[in-house]
Design an enzyme around this catalytic site. Structure first.
Site, mmCIF file in Angstrom:
data_model
loop_
_atom_site.group_PDB
_atom_site.id
_atom_site.type_symbol
_atom_site.label_atom_id
_atom_site.label_comp_id
_atom_site.label_asym_id
_atom_site.label_seq_id
_atom_site.Cartn_x
_atom_site.Cartn_y
_atom_site.Cartn_z
ATOM 1 N N GLU A 243 0.831 -1.201 0.000
ATOM 2 C CA GLU A 243 0.000 0.000 0.000
ATOM 3 C C GLU A 243 0.867 1.253 0.000
ATOM 4 O O GLU A 243 1.944 1.260 0.572
ATOM 5 C CB GLU A 243 -0.832 0.034 1.284
ATOM 6 N N CYS B 12 3.390 8.322 1.832
ATOM 7 C CA CYS B 12 3.824 7.348 2.834
ATOM 8 C C CYS B 12 4.096 6.044 2.105
ATOM 9 O O CYS B 12 3.171 5.436 1.555
ATOM 10 C CB CYS B 12 2.702 7.200 3.859
ATOM 11 N N CYS C 228 5.389 -7.679 7.064
ATOM 12 C CA CYS C 228 6.294 -7.222 8.121
ATOM 13 C C CYS C 228 6.463 -8.344 9.135
ATOM 14 O O CYS C 228 5.544 -9.127 9.359
ATOM 15 C CB CYS C 228 5.685 -5.989 8.806
ATOM 16 N N CYS D 114 3.523 -6.312 15.571
ATOM 17 C CA CYS D 114 2.911 -5.425 16.547
ATOM 18 C C CYS D 114 1.426 -5.808 16.645
ATOM 19 O O CYS D 114 0.775 -6.063 15.625
ATOM 20 C CB CYS D 114 3.051 -3.970 16.109
ATOM 21 N N CYS E 3 -1.362 -3.863 14.567
ATOM 22 C CA CYS E 3 -1.071 -3.520 13.170
ATOM 23 C C CYS E 3 -1.478 -4.651 12.241
ATOM 24 O O CYS E 3 -1.260 -5.826 12.538
ATOM 25 C CB CYS E 3 0.423 -3.222 13.014
ATOM 26 N N CYS F 9 -1.667 1.217 8.511
ATOM 27 C CA CYS F 9 -0.810 0.196 7.934
ATOM 28 C C CYS F 9 -1.468 -1.119 7.603
ATOM 29 O O CYS F 9 -1.987 -1.793 8.476
ATOM 30 C CB CYS F 9 0.261 -0.148 8.948
HETATM 31 N N1 SAH Z 1 7.832 -0.413 11.083
HETATM 32 C C1 SAH Z 1 7.843 1.008 11.108
HETATM 33 C C2 SAH Z 1 7.026 1.678 10.023
HETATM 34 C C3 SAH Z 1 5.680 1.087 9.713
HETATM 35 S S1 SAH Z 1 4.378 1.260 10.907
HETATM 36 C C4 SAH Z 1 7.418 1.518 12.478
HETATM 37 O O1 SAH Z 1 7.090 0.700 13.326
HETATM 38 O O2 SAH Z 1 7.472 2.713 12.708
HETATM 39 C C5 SAH Z 1 3.856 2.910 10.669
HETATM 40 C C6 SAH Z 1 3.074 3.494 11.820
HETATM 41 O O3 SAH Z 1 1.682 3.102 11.776
HETATM 42 C C7 SAH Z 1 3.620 3.054 13.160
HETATM 43 O O4 SAH Z 1 3.757 4.111 14.054
HETATM 44 C C8 SAH Z 1 2.568 2.047 13.571
HETATM 45 O O5 SAH Z 1 2.663 1.830 14.901
HETATM 46 C C9 SAH Z 1 1.284 2.723 13.055
HETATM 47 N N2 SAH Z 1 0.097 1.835 13.066
HETATM 48 C C10 SAH Z 1 0.023 0.522 12.824
HETATM 49 N N3 SAH Z 1 -1.229 0.042 13.038
HETATM 50 C C11 SAH Z 1 -1.983 1.090 13.436
HETATM 51 C C12 SAH Z 1 -3.348 1.241 13.829
HETATM 52 N N4 SAH Z 1 -4.205 0.216 13.874
HETATM 53 N N5 SAH Z 1 -3.767 2.494 14.182
HETATM 54 C C13 SAH Z 1 -2.924 3.547 14.142
HETATM 55 N N6 SAH Z 1 -1.622 3.456 13.792
HETATM 56 C C14 SAH Z 1 -1.141 2.246 13.445
#
Ligand code: SAH
Length: 360
Positions: free
Chosen positions: A95, A108, A115, A119, A122, A339
């Site tokens: 994306e 972005c 990945c 997390c 995510c 994400c």
């Molecule tokens: N791996 C890198 C970049 C990708 S994640 C990192 O961790 O920074 C990009 C951002 O989107 C991160 O801050 C992540 O925590 C956030 N993100 C992921 N899922 C999300 C969600 N459900 N709501 C809001 N932000 C989210």
């Protein structure tokens, strides 16, 4: 004969290849301008190239942005955010999001297909990391938007590596992409207009410090209690958040760039006054700004967004403690802009369609 991918080649390499294929060396510069200044990817539309040379180009080269299929396209209702689900020639998809701010357009980009960081909140990592994106695949994400912005006489002026994937685990290709965009003969984009966001891979932060490009660093922090952070972000087991903050602070001092700490607010999980006080303690006297992100809910996982009042209360605690903090302006909530959400949804729909067909 196998065609060569032209996208992402340096001008020097292009000149060498053009001479090999019997074209004049100066053609390389012209093609470069079409590709990277004008975002035109179809050789036939490059008006100052002779018909003969266009034929040579078509016979010998592919142009990645033309090879990429746009599987889905969504625009937010306010018209400020557009999201593309892109499919690369090998069938993998990522994306990319375009955001229209007061100061211009930012994009972005994703750095990996999927990945491995897992997390909890995510959607990117549901199937793990499938592969790294190449430098050309990273820059192509931005150029596809530049191509669309041509009709508005506009182009992207900022890049954030904050899409799916962990950029520090694909360091060379990510930095290769930023270096490419920085070149005078491509986008001439200042490193200061580029941001790399990491969940906290310390060796990557240290490498950025040594490399000394003045790129902005963002840290996905999200929790400041050790066990909680480990449960939300397993990377915390290997790279503890206090060590991550220490590494980021070193980067800030060395680069002169303030670090942004991303903090997703998850209802009843990390949004208490105590959390806000702990966060303030961690960042007090640091070169830090906090970006509070009211979570995009992932209902299946039990993550909800706090009420507006709770968000404001959290912000006030940080401000009282003199921590530079803002609540992220919400963009693209109605288009699954967090994400991996669009990609995950698409995969789910395909699966359902497949199952339905199978049942017929
Ligand atoms: N791996 C890198 C970049 C990708 S994640 C990192 O961790 O920074 C990009 C951002 O989107 C991160 O801050 C992540 O925590 C956030 N993100 C992921 N899922 C999300 C969600 N459900 N709501 C809001 N932000 C989210």
């Amino acid at each position: 004969m196998n065609k060569k991918e032209i996208f992402g080649l340096t001008i020097e390499k292009l000149q060498e290849l053009f001479v090999q294929y019997g074209m004049k060396k100066f053609r390389a510069k012209q093609v470069y301008q079409w590709l990277y200044e004008k975002a035109v990817f179809d050789f036939a539309q490059m008006h100052n190239i002779s018909k003969t040379d266009i034929a040579v180009l078509q016979e010998n080269f592919t142009v990645l942005p033309e090879q990429i299929k746009i599987l889905r396209e969504q625009d937010s209702s306010d018209g400020l955010t557009s999201k593309l689900l892109l499919e690369f020639p090998d069938g993998n998809s990522v994306e990319t999001v375009l955001m229209h701010h007061d100061y211009g357009y930012s994009v972005c980009v994703s750095s990996q297909v999927g990945c491995d960081m897992h997390c909890a909140f995510c959607a990117s990592g549901i199937n793990g990391c499938i592969r790294n994106l190449s430098t050309a695949e990273i820059i192509a994400q931005m150029y596809l938007f530049n191509n669309r912005l041509r009709t508005h006489n506009a182009s992207v002026s900022r890049v954030v590596v904050m899409g799916s994937g962990e950029p520090m685990l694909n360091y060379d290709n990510v930095m290769g992409a930023l270096d490419f965009l920085h070149r005078e003969d491509t986008c001439n984009m200042s490193y200061r207009n580029m941001t790399v966001s990491t969940c906290g891979i310390i060796p990557g932060i240290a490498r950025m410090q040594n490399d000394a490009r003045p790129v902005s660093l963002a840290i996905s922090l999200h929790a400041v209690k050790n066990e909680l952070r480990t449960s939300l972000m397993p990377v915390n087991k290997g790279y503890n958040y206090l060590d991550v903050i220490a590494a980021a602070e070193k980067y800030a001092v060395k680069s002169g760039r303030q670090v942004t700490y991303e903090y997703i607010l998850l209802k009843n999980i990390n949004d208490s006054t105590e959390d806000a006080e702990l966060l303030s303690n961690c960042l007090r006297f640091k070169h830090a700004a906090v970006n509070l992100i009211p979570a995009n809910p992932v209902i299946e996982k039990g993550f909800e967004r706090p009420a507006q009042a709770a968000v404001e209360k959290f912000l006030r605690v940080l401000q009282k403690n003199r921590i530079n903090a803002t609540v992220r302006k919400e963009m693209g909530k109605d288009i699954d802009a967090a994400c991996g959400q669009l990609r995950a949804k698409f995969a789910e729909e395909q699966k359902r369609a497949y199952e339905n067909n199978g049942n017929k």
